[in-house]
Write an enzyme that holds these catalytic residues in place. Structure first.
Site, PDB file in Angstrom:
ATOM      1  N   SER A 274      -1.068 -12.244 -13.447  1.00 53.47           N
ATOM      2  CA  SER A 274      -0.403 -12.293 -14.754  1.00 53.47           C
ATOM      3  C   SER A 274       0.478 -11.069 -14.984  1.00 53.47           C
ATOM      4  O   SER A 274       0.163  -9.963 -14.530  1.00 53.47           O
ATOM      5  CB  SER A 274      -1.509 -12.333 -15.822  1.00 53.47           C
TER       6      SER A 274
ATOM      7  N   TYR B  31      -8.714  -9.131 -20.428  1.00 52.54           N
ATOM      8  CA  TYR B  31      -8.103 -10.179 -19.595  1.00 52.54           C
ATOM      9  C   TYR B  31      -7.209  -9.565 -18.529  1.00 52.54           C
ATOM     10  O   TYR B  31      -7.313  -9.883 -17.339  1.00 52.54           O
ATOM     11  CB  TYR B  31      -7.294 -11.138 -20.483  1.00 52.54           C
TER      12      TYR B  31
HETATM   13  P1  NAD Z   1      -5.662 -23.335 -18.442  1.00 59.19           P
HETATM   14  O1  NAD Z   1      -6.731 -22.795 -19.333  1.00 59.19           O
HETATM   15  O2  NAD Z   1      -4.874 -24.500 -18.904  1.00 59.19           O
HETATM   16  O3  NAD Z   1      -6.255 -23.641 -17.004  1.00 59.19           O
HETATM   17  C1  NAD Z   1      -7.355 -22.927 -16.466  1.00 59.19           C
HETATM   18  C2  NAD Z   1      -8.370 -23.937 -15.972  1.00 59.19           C
HETATM   19  O4  NAD Z   1      -9.496 -23.207 -15.437  1.00 59.19           O
HETATM   20  C3  NAD Z   1      -8.915 -24.836 -17.087  1.00 59.19           C
HETATM   21  O5  NAD Z   1      -8.748 -26.201 -16.752  1.00 59.19           O
HETATM   22  C4  NAD Z   1     -10.376 -24.444 -17.192  1.00 59.19           C
HETATM   23  O6  NAD Z   1     -11.224 -25.546 -17.522  1.00 59.19           O
HETATM   24  C5  NAD Z   1     -10.661 -23.893 -15.803  1.00 59.19           C
HETATM   25  N1  NAD Z   1     -11.788 -22.966 -15.819  1.00 59.19           N
HETATM   26  C6  NAD Z   1     -12.021 -21.974 -16.728  1.00 59.19           C
HETATM   27  N2  NAD Z   1     -13.188 -21.377 -16.449  1.00 59.19           N
HETATM   28  C7  NAD Z   1     -13.703 -21.982 -15.346  1.00 59.19           C
HETATM   29  C8  NAD Z   1     -14.901 -21.825 -14.595  1.00 59.19           C
HETATM   30  N3  NAD Z   1     -15.828 -20.910 -14.940  1.00 59.19           N
HETATM   31  N4  NAD Z   1     -15.103 -22.628 -13.526  1.00 59.19           N
HETATM   32  C9  NAD Z   1     -14.195 -23.582 -13.197  1.00 59.19           C
HETATM   33  N5  NAD Z   1     -13.042 -23.789 -13.882  1.00 59.19           N
HETATM   34  C10 NAD Z   1     -12.803 -22.997 -14.941  1.00 59.19           C
HETATM   35  O7  NAD Z   1      -4.685 -22.089 -18.158  1.00 59.19           O
HETATM   36  P2  NAD Z   1      -3.250 -22.033 -17.468  1.00 59.19           P
HETATM   37  O8  NAD Z   1      -2.296 -21.601 -18.511  1.00 59.19           O
HETATM   38  O9  NAD Z   1      -3.010 -23.270 -16.669  1.00 59.19           O
HETATM   39  O10 NAD Z   1      -3.481 -20.806 -16.486  1.00 59.19           O
HETATM   40  C11 NAD Z   1      -3.780 -20.975 -15.095  1.00 59.19           C
HETATM   41  C12 NAD Z   1      -3.918 -19.600 -14.452  1.00 59.19           C
HETATM   42  O11 NAD Z   1      -2.690 -18.866 -14.609  1.00 59.19           O
HETATM   43  C13 NAD Z   1      -5.001 -18.731 -15.074  1.00 59.19           C
HETATM   44  O12 NAD Z   1      -5.598 -17.973 -14.028  1.00 59.19           O
HETATM   45  C14 NAD Z   1      -4.257 -17.821 -16.014  1.00 59.19           C
HETATM   46  O13 NAD Z   1      -4.925 -16.598 -16.209  1.00 59.19           O
HETATM   47  C15 NAD Z   1      -2.957 -17.620 -15.230  1.00 59.19           C
HETATM   48  N6  NAD Z   1      -1.810 -17.263 -16.078  1.00 59.19           N
HETATM   49  C16 NAD Z   1      -1.283 -18.165 -16.952  1.00 59.19           C
HETATM   50  C17 NAD Z   1      -0.185 -17.812 -17.719  1.00 59.19           C
HETATM   51  C18 NAD Z   1       0.454 -18.764 -18.699  1.00 59.19           C
HETATM   52  O14 NAD Z   1       1.438 -18.384 -19.349  1.00 59.19           O
HETATM   53  N7  NAD Z   1      -0.037 -19.986 -18.852  1.00 59.19           N
HETATM   54  C19 NAD Z   1       0.391 -16.535 -17.591  1.00 59.19           C
HETATM   55  C20 NAD Z   1      -0.176 -15.647 -16.687  1.00 59.19           C
HETATM   56  C21 NAD Z   1      -1.264 -16.020 -15.912  1.00 59.19           C
END
Ligand code: NAD
Length: 323
Positions: free
Chosen positions: A127, A152
């Site tokens: 991130s 985070y």
């Molecule tokens: P999201 O919450 O939609 O997807 C994350 C998924 O991980 C969810 O479906 C959730 O059910 C699953 N999850 C959470 N805890 C879990 C566990 N203990 N075991 C198994 N599954 C688990 O989030 P996203 O926006 O799709 O983000 C995906 C990744 O990208 C994450 O690692 C997030 O930190 C990173 N990220 C996202 C953004 C953004 O802007 N969306 C920016 C920077 C980093």
């Protein structure tokens, strides 16, 4: 047929990646625990098309449970794309221990699994928050001054460092891709564009933390997926950290204006004090991504918002997902 293990594949970014992999003919195993950070039915909607493919398997499992991972995940995976995480800056301040367990221990569990199964390519969803309040923008990967200011963000720094250990000791190629505020269809309902669009439609005031001048480098989901996909094929070096951003910043008030224009509704604004953990700006230098992944973000903010609103109007029951 190549086999990808995707963690968090029911979420926003993961489900888009799986769409692409299945369309390309990959075998995909998705592990997700349908964490209650937001409504499970949204995630079920994200993945419903995946079951049309015979080479798709969903395993409902918690990445904190190493014994269950070992028992259930015995496939011959070419690559692990690790996207499962507790996401969100502000909630991590409320519950840092759970963020630590899922994002740090969970990541280490996946790295151990990669080691045990002999998986040689590991992509980690990192991130922009790792840069924190580093004032030297745009942020470059070789700028080692990481200044995370939320639990985070610190879990993502930890994930990147742990990946270095496993690449060094076990020859697992580890690519951390640092995402910059991703938006588009299926965007998480807690994220500003999605949340604000709902509030504007409901006629509710939008909370503006600070004076609205904070800036974000918003990156459209299709660009992010192309970046991840290239990282999956990257094979020149054993460890890399790569920004996936848009290299273009938009202020909070400009973002609201774009939503007002796309929805053709005037927003009500409620100015509040800045939130702890929020950074004043994010801005990606994407030269490295261009050089080593051939990554060039090509969806403009205006076009991205148009596509988001088109999806939003067609797919969401706005009241149901109000958070
Ligand atoms: P999201 O919450 O939609 O997807 C994350 C998924 O991980 C969810 O479906 C959730 O059910 C699953 N999850 C959470 N805890 C879990 C566990 N203990 N075991 C198994 N599954 C688990 O989030 P996203 O926006 O799709 O983000 C995906 C990744 O990208 C994450 O690692 C997030 O930190 C990173 N990220 C996202 C953004 C953004 O802007 N969306 C920016 C920077 C980093």
């Amino acid at each position: 047929m190549k086999h990808a293990l995707v963690t968090g594949g029911a979420g926003f970014i993961g489900s888009h990646l799986i769409d692409k992999l299945l369309a390309e003919g990959w075998k995909v195993t998705n592990i997700d625990n349908f964490d209650n950070f937001y409504d499970r039915t949204i995630k079920e909607e994200n993945i419903k098309g995946h079951f049309d493919y015979n080479n798709y398997t969903l395993i409902e499992i918690d990445i904190r449970d190493f014994d269950a991972l070992k028992e259930k995940l015995t496939g011959d995976y070419d690559v692990i794309v690790h996207l499962a995480a507790k996401a969100g800056v502000r909630p991590s301040i409320e519950d840092p221990i759970t963020y630590q367990e899922v994002n740090v221990k969970g990541t280490q569990n996946l790295l151990e699994l990669a080691k045990n199964l002999g998986v040689k390519q590991f992509i980690f969803g990192s991130s922009s928050s790792v840069y924190g309040i580093n004032p030297n923008v745009p942020w470059k990967e070789d700028d080692h001054v990481l200044m995370p200011i939320s639990p985070y963000a610190s879990t993502k720094v930890s994930g990147e460092l742990m990946g270095h250990v496993y690449s060094h000791l076990y020859g697992i190629r580890f690519i951390a891709v640092r995402f910059f505020t991703v938006y588009g269809p299926r965007q998480r309902p807690d994220l500003a564009i999605h949340k604000f669009a709902r509030k504007i439609i409901e006629g509710e005031p939008i909370p503006i933390y600070g004076d609205g001048s904070s800036r974000r480098d918003y990156t459209y989901i299709d660009d992010i997926i192309r970046g991840i996909r290239s990282a999956m094929d990257y094979d020149r070096t054993i460890y890399e950290v790569i920004n996936l951003g848009n290299n273009h910043t938009i202020s909070l008030l400009e973002m609201v204006k774009a939503l007002e224009e796309a929805l053709e509704i005037k927003a009500k604004l409620e100015f509040l004090s800045p939130q702890p953990g929020d950074v004043p700006q994010t801005w990606a230098d994407v030269e490295k991504a261009k050089e080593i992944l051939g990554f060039i973000p090509n969806i403009s903010y205006k076009e991205g918002i148009r596509r988001f609103i088109e999806w939003f109007n067609n797919h969401m029951n706005h009241k149901k997902f109000l958070v």
